[in-house]
Each structure stands twice: as C-alpha cells, then as structure tokens.
Write an enzyme that holds these catalytic residues in place. Structure first.
Site, mmCIF file in Angstrom:
data_model
loop_
_atom_site.group_PDB
_atom_site.id
_atom_site.type_symbol
_atom_site.label_atom_id
_atom_site.label_comp_id
_atom_site.label_asym_id
_atom_site.label_seq_id
_atom_site.Cartn_x
_atom_site.Cartn_y
_atom_site.Cartn_z
ATOM 1 N N SER A 1 40.673 41.157 39.994
ATOM 2 C CA SER A 1 40.895 41.433 41.416
ATOM 3 C C SER A 1 40.729 40.244 42.349
ATOM 4 O O SER A 1 41.051 40.364 43.537
ATOM 5 C CB SER A 1 39.961 42.554 41.885
ATOM 6 O OG SER A 1 40.406 43.808 41.425
ATOM 7 N N LYS B 1 43.690 39.385 44.391
ATOM 8 C CA LYS B 1 44.041 40.086 45.636
ATOM 9 C C LYS B 1 44.047 39.147 46.840
ATOM 10 O O LYS B 1 44.598 39.493 47.892
ATOM 11 C CB LYS B 1 43.079 41.252 45.883
ATOM 12 C CG LYS B 1 43.288 42.454 44.968
ATOM 13 C CD LYS B 1 42.401 43.620 45.409
ATOM 14 C CE LYS B 1 42.709 44.898 44.623
ATOM 15 N NZ LYS B 1 41.972 44.975 43.368
ATOM 16 N N SER C 1 38.144 46.041 47.519
ATOM 17 C CA SER C 1 39.035 45.775 46.383
ATOM 18 C C SER C 1 39.930 46.969 46.070
ATOM 19 O O SER C 1 40.225 47.277 44.912
ATOM 20 C CB SER C 1 38.221 45.394 45.138
ATOM 21 O OG SER C 1 38.997 44.652 44.230
#
Length: 334
Positions: free
Chosen positions: A57, A60, A112
């Site tokens: 993540s 991102k 997230s």
C-alpha cells in the site's frame, strides 16, 4: 556560443560533532531499505535498494499524486460498484454515495482505503487500466526505472501487485512532498474519524509524514519522512518487521551526528549580480568540519554545480541543481 561559467568558493566553519560510525547494515532487519536527503535525493545509506519486489500500500502515494495532478480535490464524485471487488483496508464506502475527492484522499493515505483507491481511479479515468497507465507514465517521467504499477491500491493476490524498489519509492515520495496538499494530508495525525496508521506521527516528534503497507507477499512496507534542524530525511523499508522502531533509530542517528549546510535558497539566489531562481531550498548534510563549498554556474545549461570539499580538497558531496535565470548581467561571448 561559449559557456559562461562563474566559480565561487565559500569557506565553512562547522561545530565539531562527536559522531559515531554509520549504522551497520546488519542492524537493519529489512529485505531492502534506503535513507536519502530530501532536497537533493542523495543516498546516505541503504541495502538492496534497487531490488524489485511488491511494495503493497505504500504505492498509494502514486495513486494520490496522479489524482492531485488531474482533478480539483473539492469536486464530488459517486462511489462506483467496483469497490465491491476489493478487500482489505477500507473507508467503508457505500455504492452510490456522494463524496468529496479531498475526503477520499485522506481515506486513501491515512486509512489506506482500497475502496478509496478504486473510487479515485474511476473518477479520473473510465477504467482501472487507464488509470494504471497514468501511474506508469508518471513513474517513467520521475525516472523510476525499476517500477511497474498494476493497480491503484497495492494488493498483490490477483496480480503481481505494484512492483518497485526502495530507491524508486524514495524518489516518488520526495517528489510528492513538493506538493503542499499532499504534504498536508500525509502529515495529518487524524482527519474526521480517520486516524493515521503511521504511528511515528504520534510517537516521534520529528516525523513529518509517511505511508504504511502490508500484504502477505510484500510483508510490512513503510515510507516515512522526518526533519530536525534543516536535516530532512526520507526512509523506506521493505519487509521489515520492526519498521517503526527502525525508522526512528535511523533518524536519531543522523539527527544526533550530522549537521546541515544550506547551499541554495528557495527563490532568488544572487551570484555576481545575476538573479538565479530555484524551486526549493537545497541542503548538504555532513559529519565533517573544515569544509569549503565550490559553486560552478553554467549559464548555458542552466545548472549550478555544487561541490563540498574537505580540508584536503577531497569531494565530500556534490549536486547539480537546475535554475531559472531572472536577470543576466553577463552576456554569452561569441
């Protein structure tokens, strides 16, 4: 036309630090990691930082960057049906909800949210594949040579996930921090009902932001930044089980044993009556004393070449910085 060069030498007097040797690589329990100085992107320390692997993540931050550069964050969007296709971390959005882009970005970076990633991607583009194409184009533009993105969220069970390296992710994060909206979001401890998963923001006073990540394949991934006394650092760890403590230990080492030297100002810098404009402040950091700075200004290429030398004229640090010329008191010679 001949190049017109200006050379300037400055002598520096620094406080003598009783510094320790660099942190031993064996003390950093990570598959790969890197430490860079934020303004110049100089690598200070690392191991296996060009090794490709799923980064989960923390990818991102690329999703957020593409969104920030393509839409007004105060616009509203509608949550699409496609959010039902992703699992894991979530903002708990509901299909057909109306929500502001700004709120989605906070949910993306603080919590997230995979549903936020899908919603943002399908707001910018008609399909996920089109959005991923924008991610990879941006990676190429940023010279992230060992990165390839497959989705906007970082999950890697249905595909290979987002492949990158510690070095490439540090480059990306350094670039993102130049965006004031990104910096504001990533440094927020909380927003509405969202609490930032980056525990360093709460537990370490010098932390200025970061992003967490985890999948079974990537393991724990973490990217953070911290600043003290104009020492501005970025740390990336991939597959590091003790990541928060590791990042803090690295920061404390550099903050306690190094000093910063401001080599260029954001805005106007005057050399020989010429006004040279730089986009940000630039720093060298060092644990040495009795140093001199050597500036070589190339008006043809619009570059300032800066060399930091020790008392024996050995190179301690070096950077090439681009500038814009506001006024020129010297004309190029034929």
């Amino acid at each position: 036309m001949k190049k017109v060069l200006l050379c300037v030498i400055l002598l520096l007097t620094l406080v003598n630090c009783n510094y320790k040797n660099d942190i031993e690589t064996t003390a950093i329990q990570a598959s790969s990691y890197i430490v860079i100085e934020q303004s110049t992107n100089k690598i200070l320390q690392g191991s296996n930082y060009d090794t490709q692997r799923s980064v989960a993540s923390i990818s991102k931050i690329m999703t957020a960057l593409v969104v920030l550069e393509n839409i007004d964050i105060y616009q509203y969007t509608i949550v699409p049906n496609e959010i039902t296709t992703v699992e894991g971390s979530s903002m708990y959005l509901k299909v057909n909800d109306k929500i502001k882009i700004k709120d989605l970005l906070y949910g993306l970076l603080l919590r997230s949210g995979n549903d936020a990633a899908i919603t943002l991607a399908l707001t910018i583009c008609d399909t996920i594949d089109e959005f991923v194409c924008l991610m990879n184009k941006k990676a190429e533009k940023l010279n992230m040579k060992n990165s390839f993105f497959s989705n906007p969220h970082g999950l890697d069970e249905k595909d290979n996930g987002n492949i990158s390296t510690a070095f490439d992710m540090a480059l990306l994060y350094s670039y993102c921090l130049q965006n004031p909206i990104f910096s504001e979001i990533i440094s927020s401890k909380n927003y509405n009902n969202y609490v930032n998963k980056n525990k360093l923001l709460k537990n370490y006073q010098y932390c200025t932001g970061g992003k967490t990540g985890y999948t079974k394949k990537a393991k724990r991934t973490l990217i953070t930044s911290a600043s003290k006394d104009n020492i501005n650092l970025i740390v990336v760890t991939l597959n590091c089980g003790n990541d928060f403590q590791t990042h803090q230990k690295i920061y404390e080492y550099y903050f306690n044993n190094y000093q910063s030297i401001k080599v260029l100002n954001k805005g106007i810098n005057i050399f020989d009556n010429n006004e040279l404009y730089c986009l940000k402040d630039y720093y060298f950091i060092t644990n040495q004393t009795n140093l001199s700075l050597f500036y070589q200004i190339d008006y043809s290429s619009k570059k300032i070449k800066i060399t930091l030398l020790d008392s024996n004229k050995r190179v301690v640090d070096y950077a090439e910085i681009r500038f814009s010329l506001i006024n020129n008191s010297k004309q190029n010679a034929d």
